[in-house]
Design a protein around this motif. Structure first.
Motif, PDB file in Angstrom:
ATOM      1  N   TYR A 159      36.926  51.065  22.765  1.00 14.46           N
ATOM      2  CA  TYR A 159      35.780  51.218  23.659  1.00 14.46           C
ATOM      3  C   TYR A 159      35.488  49.925  24.414  1.00 14.46           C
ATOM      4  O   TYR A 159      35.132  49.949  25.599  1.00 14.46           O
ATOM      5  CB  TYR A 159      34.543  51.641  22.859  1.00 14.46           C
ATOM      6  N   MET A 160      35.645  48.779  23.742  1.00 14.31           N
ATOM      7  CA  MET A 160      35.450  47.498  24.427  1.00 14.31           C
ATOM      8  C   MET A 160      36.468  47.342  25.549  1.00 14.31           C
ATOM      9  O   MET A 160      36.138  46.876  26.647  1.00 14.31           O
ATOM     10  CB  MET A 160      35.570  46.354  23.416  1.00 14.31           C
ATOM     11  N   HIS A 161      37.709  47.729  25.285  1.00 11.57           N
ATOM     12  CA  HIS A 161      38.771  47.653  26.286  1.00 11.57           C
ATOM     13  C   HIS A 161      38.443  48.558  27.475  1.00 11.57           C
ATOM     14  O   HIS A 161      38.599  48.167  28.646  1.00 11.57           O
ATOM     15  CB  HIS A 161      40.090  48.060  25.638  1.00 11.57           C
ATOM     16  N   LEU A 162      37.967  49.768  27.187  1.00  9.30           N
ATOM     17  CA  LEU A 162      37.610  50.702  28.260  1.00  9.30           C
ATOM     18  C   LEU A 162      36.457  50.162  29.095  1.00  9.30           C
ATOM     19  O   LEU A 162      36.445  50.309  30.336  1.00  9.30           O
ATOM     20  CB  LEU A 162      37.228  52.060  27.671  1.00  9.30           C
ATOM     21  N   GLU A 163      35.491  49.535  28.444  1.00 16.27           N
ATOM     22  CA  GLU A 163      34.351  48.972  29.187  1.00 16.27           C
ATOM     23  C   GLU A 163      34.809  47.832  30.082  1.00 16.27           C
ATOM     24  O   GLU A 163      34.320  47.673  31.208  1.00 16.27           O
ATOM     25  CB  GLU A 163      33.281  48.504  28.193  1.00 16.27           C
ATOM     26  N   TYR A 164      35.777  47.046  29.605  1.00 18.25           N
ATOM     27  CA  TYR A 164      36.328  45.970  30.438  1.00 18.25           C
ATOM     28  C   TYR A 164      37.030  46.557  31.669  1.00 18.25           C
ATOM     29  O   TYR A 164      36.811  46.101  32.798  1.00 18.25           O
ATOM     30  CB  TYR A 164      37.308  45.132  29.622  1.00 18.25           C
ATOM     31  N   ILE A 165      37.860  47.567  31.455  1.00 18.08           N
ATOM     32  CA  ILE A 165      38.582  48.180  32.567  1.00 18.08           C
ATOM     33  C   ILE A 165      37.601  48.739  33.601  1.00 18.08           C
ATOM     34  O   ILE A 165      37.770  48.562  34.814  1.00 18.08           O
ATOM     35  CB  ILE A 165      39.524  49.291  32.055  1.00 18.08           C
ATOM     36  N   TYR A 166      36.560  49.406  33.115  1.00 17.77           N
ATOM     37  CA  TYR A 166      35.586  49.999  34.038  1.00 17.77           C
ATOM     38  C   TYR A 166      34.853  48.912  34.832  1.00 17.77           C
ATOM     39  O   TYR A 166      34.630  49.051  36.036  1.00 17.77           O
ATOM     40  CB  TYR A 166      34.582  50.851  33.271  1.00 17.77           C
ATOM     41  N   ALA A 167      34.500  47.813  34.163  1.00 21.07           N
ATOM     42  CA  ALA A 167      33.821  46.709  34.848  1.00 21.07           C
ATOM     43  C   ALA A 167      34.705  46.111  35.931  1.00 21.07           C
ATOM     44  O   ALA A 167      34.226  45.739  37.013  1.00 21.07           O
ATOM     45  CB  ALA A 167      33.406  45.641  33.836  1.00 21.07           C
ATOM     46  N   VAL A 168      36.013  46.015  35.658  1.00 23.68           N
ATOM     47  CA  VAL A 168      36.949  45.494  36.658  1.00 23.68           C
ATOM     48  C   VAL A 168      37.000  46.419  37.876  1.00 23.68           C
ATOM     49  O   VAL A 168      36.968  45.971  39.025  1.00 23.68           O
ATOM     50  CB  VAL A 168      38.356  45.322  36.049  1.00 23.68           C
ATOM     51  N   THR A 169      37.073  47.729  37.622  1.00 24.23           N
ATOM     52  CA  THR A 169      37.143  48.670  38.743  1.00 24.23           C
ATOM     53  C   THR A 169      35.872  48.630  39.577  1.00 24.23           C
ATOM     54  O   THR A 169      35.912  48.899  40.780  1.00 24.23           O
ATOM     55  CB  THR A 169      37.370  50.111  38.254  1.00 24.23           C
ATOM     56  N   LYS A 170      34.750  48.286  38.968  1.00 25.31           N
ATOM     57  CA  LYS A 170      33.477  48.194  39.685  1.00 25.31           C
ATOM     58  C   LYS A 170      33.245  46.801  40.259  1.00 25.31           C
ATOM     59  O   LYS A 170      32.203  46.530  40.842  1.00 25.31           O
ATOM     60  CB  LYS A 170      32.323  48.569  38.756  1.00 25.31           C
ATOM     61  N   GLN A 171      34.236  45.930  40.071  1.00 27.98           N
ATOM     62  CA  GLN A 171      34.197  44.562  40.605  1.00 27.98           C
ATOM     63  C   GLN A 171      32.960  43.797  40.133  1.00 27.98           C
ATOM     64  O   GLN A 171      32.334  43.051  40.886  1.00 27.98           O
ATOM     65  CB  GLN A 171      34.268  44.586  42.139  1.00 27.98           C
ATOM     66  N   LYS A 172      32.611  43.992  38.869  1.00 30.89           N
ATOM     67  CA  LYS A 172      31.493  43.264  38.286  1.00 30.89           C
ATOM     68  C   LYS A 172      31.955  41.861  37.869  1.00 30.89           C
ATOM     69  O   LYS A 172      33.054  41.694  37.343  1.00 30.89           O
ATOM     70  CB  LYS A 172      30.958  44.001  37.057  1.00 30.89           C
ATOM     71  N   PRO A 173      31.134  40.827  38.091  1.00 34.07           N
ATOM     72  CA  PRO A 173      31.489  39.501  37.582  1.00 34.07           C
ATOM     73  C   PRO A 173      31.572  39.538  36.057  1.00 34.07           C
ATOM     74  O   PRO A 173      30.648  39.996  35.390  1.00 34.07           O
ATOM     75  CB  PRO A 173      30.319  38.621  38.056  1.00 34.07           C
ATOM     76  N   ILE A 174      32.687  39.071  35.517  1.00 34.79           N
ATOM     77  CA  ILE A 174      32.934  39.151  34.077  1.00 34.79           C
ATOM     78  C   ILE A 174      33.086  37.746  33.501  1.00 34.79           C
ATOM     79  O   ILE A 174      33.768  36.895  34.081  1.00 34.79           O
ATOM     80  CB  ILE A 174      34.209  39.967  33.779  1.00 34.79           C
ATOM     81  N   ILE A 175      32.462  37.516  32.356  1.00 34.72           N
ATOM     82  CA  ILE A 175      32.623  36.260  31.632  1.00 34.72           C
ATOM     83  C   ILE A 175      32.956  36.608  30.184  1.00 34.72           C
ATOM     84  O   ILE A 175      32.394  37.539  29.610  1.00 34.72           O
ATOM     85  CB  ILE A 175      31.355  35.376  31.731  1.00 34.72           C
ATOM     86  N   VAL A 176      33.911  35.890  29.606  1.00 29.54           N
ATOM     87  CA  VAL A 176      34.391  36.177  28.254  1.00 29.54           C
ATOM     88  C   VAL A 176      34.081  35.000  27.343  1.00 29.54           C
ATOM     89  O   VAL A 176      34.359  33.846  27.673  1.00 29.54           O
ATOM     90  CB  VAL A 176      35.909  36.444  28.247  1.00 29.54           C
ATOM     91  N   PHE A 177      33.495  35.316  26.178  1.00 27.37           N
ATOM     92  CA  PHE A 177      33.337  34.340  25.111  1.00 27.37           C
ATOM     93  C   PHE A 177      34.169  34.838  23.937  1.00 27.37           C
ATOM     94  O   PHE A 177      33.878  35.890  23.362  1.00 27.37           O
ATOM     95  CB  PHE A 177      31.866  34.197  24.712  1.00 27.37           C
TER      96      PHE A 177
END
Length: 337
Positions: free
Chosen positions: A77-95
């Motif tokens: 589910y975390m992986h799917l949420e990352y993929i969806y955020a990328v498709t929506k061009q959301k700014p992403i930050i990873v810790f």
């Protein structure tokens, strides 16, 4: 200065990250952010998570030492949420934890296939996300959040949320920005030196190589493949041209390319997985997609067409691009510059 608040979607592997999630949420609240996210995932919660991502300003991926609970497709589910955020061009930050192997064994996946998926997902984030920061202790995490979230606001400014009493200030700022946008678009149309001129024009039969990822299914198992693809510019124009016959938001570049890669990806997947029976969730490399857009602009096949009521940049096929689509140039691969 307008008092803004920002909504942050937090994605983690689950209960194993509860201490880190608590520190992250408390730190964000103290900095004036609103934090969202789902700790319990089910197939029914996926749509809700996507609505939260749609409405958020930034997405945080908090990665420890587990891949996390998986959906019915075998993707976390975390992986799917990352993929969806990328498709929506959301700014992403990873810790992410600096040394996952050093964490308590109880916090690790027990199944070898999950350990492999975790390792692949961690490498994927390190390769694709620009803003990736590591931590060892909860104190490290708190300091990393305080430092880097402030920088995210500067690097990736968003609208955010404004208190009602500041609404008039926001309207004034919007009017000022609209006027600035109009002036910049006028300047772009009249300036003699266009930044796109740094790109050489390409021939219709010239090849362009790029990478994309796709989920392939074989014998009831799932695997994410990284595929190298080559298309000519005539093929790329044929794929994208009809999407922009009328002024269309810029996000449709990625939408159409990913749809096309889903359509043809099975043949590519079978090179590595001969018995693959289906593919899904194709995702073109973001940098390659940017190069395609810029090159089509430089070749005068597409051009900016203003903005819509949501201030999204619109693009439209030029007359030159339209003529190429209707001609035989796309089918016989002749050169046209």
């Amino acid at each position: 200065m307008i008092d803004k608040r920002y909504q942050i979607f937090i994605s983690t592997s689950g209960a194993d990250m509860q201490p880190e999630r608590m520190i992250l949420s408390q730190t964000l609240v103290g900095m004036g952010f609103f934090s969202w996210g789902l700790e319990q995932r089910t197939p029914l919660s996926t749509a809700f998570a996507r609505r939260q991502i749609d409405d958020c300003d930034y997405v945080i991926i908090l990665l420890g030492s587990q891949y996390g609970e998986q959906s019915v497709s075998g993707v976390g589910y975390m992986h799917l949420e990352y993929i969806y955020a990328v498709t929506k061009q959301k700014p992403i930050i990873v810790f992410m934890h600096e040394d996952p192997a050093s964490r308590d064994p109880a916090l690790h996946d027990q199944k070898p296939e999950l350990k492999e998926k975790f390792s692949e997902f961690r490498k994927l984030l390190q390769q694709e996300v620009d803003q990736v920061f590591t931590y060892r202790t909860l104190r490290d995490l708190e300091m990393a959040v305080r430092l880097n979230m402030t920088q995210m606001l500067e690097r990736y400014p968003t609208t955010g949320w404004v208190r009602p009493q500041n609404a008039q200030k926001l309207h004034d700022e919007i009017d000022r920005l609209k006027a600035k946008i109009n002036q910049l678009e006028q300047d772009l149309g009249t300036r003699e030196i266009d930044p796109f001129l740094t790109l050489p024009k390409v021939a219709m039969n010239e090849a362009f190589g790029f990478e994309y990822r796709v989920h392939a299914y074989q014998d009831g198992n799932f695997k994410e493949l990284k595929i190298q693809k080559t298309l000519t510019w005539s093929q790329l124009l044929a794929v994208l041209g009809s999407t922009f016959l009328n002024p269309t938001p810029e996000e449709y570049f990625s939408k159409r390319m990913n749809e096309y890669l889903n359509e043809i990806g099975l043949a590519d997947a079978r090179i590595e997985m001969p018995r693959a029976h289906a593919v899904a969730r194709a995702q073109i490399n973001i940098r390659a997609l940017h190069n395609i857009k810029m090159q089509m602009r430089q070749n005068e096949w597409i051009s900016p067409a203003g903005r819509d009521d949501r201030q999204r940049m619109l693009w439209k096929l030029t007359q030159k691009g339209h003529n190429l689509l209707e001609s035989h140039l796309l089918s016989d691969n002749r050169v046209s510059l």
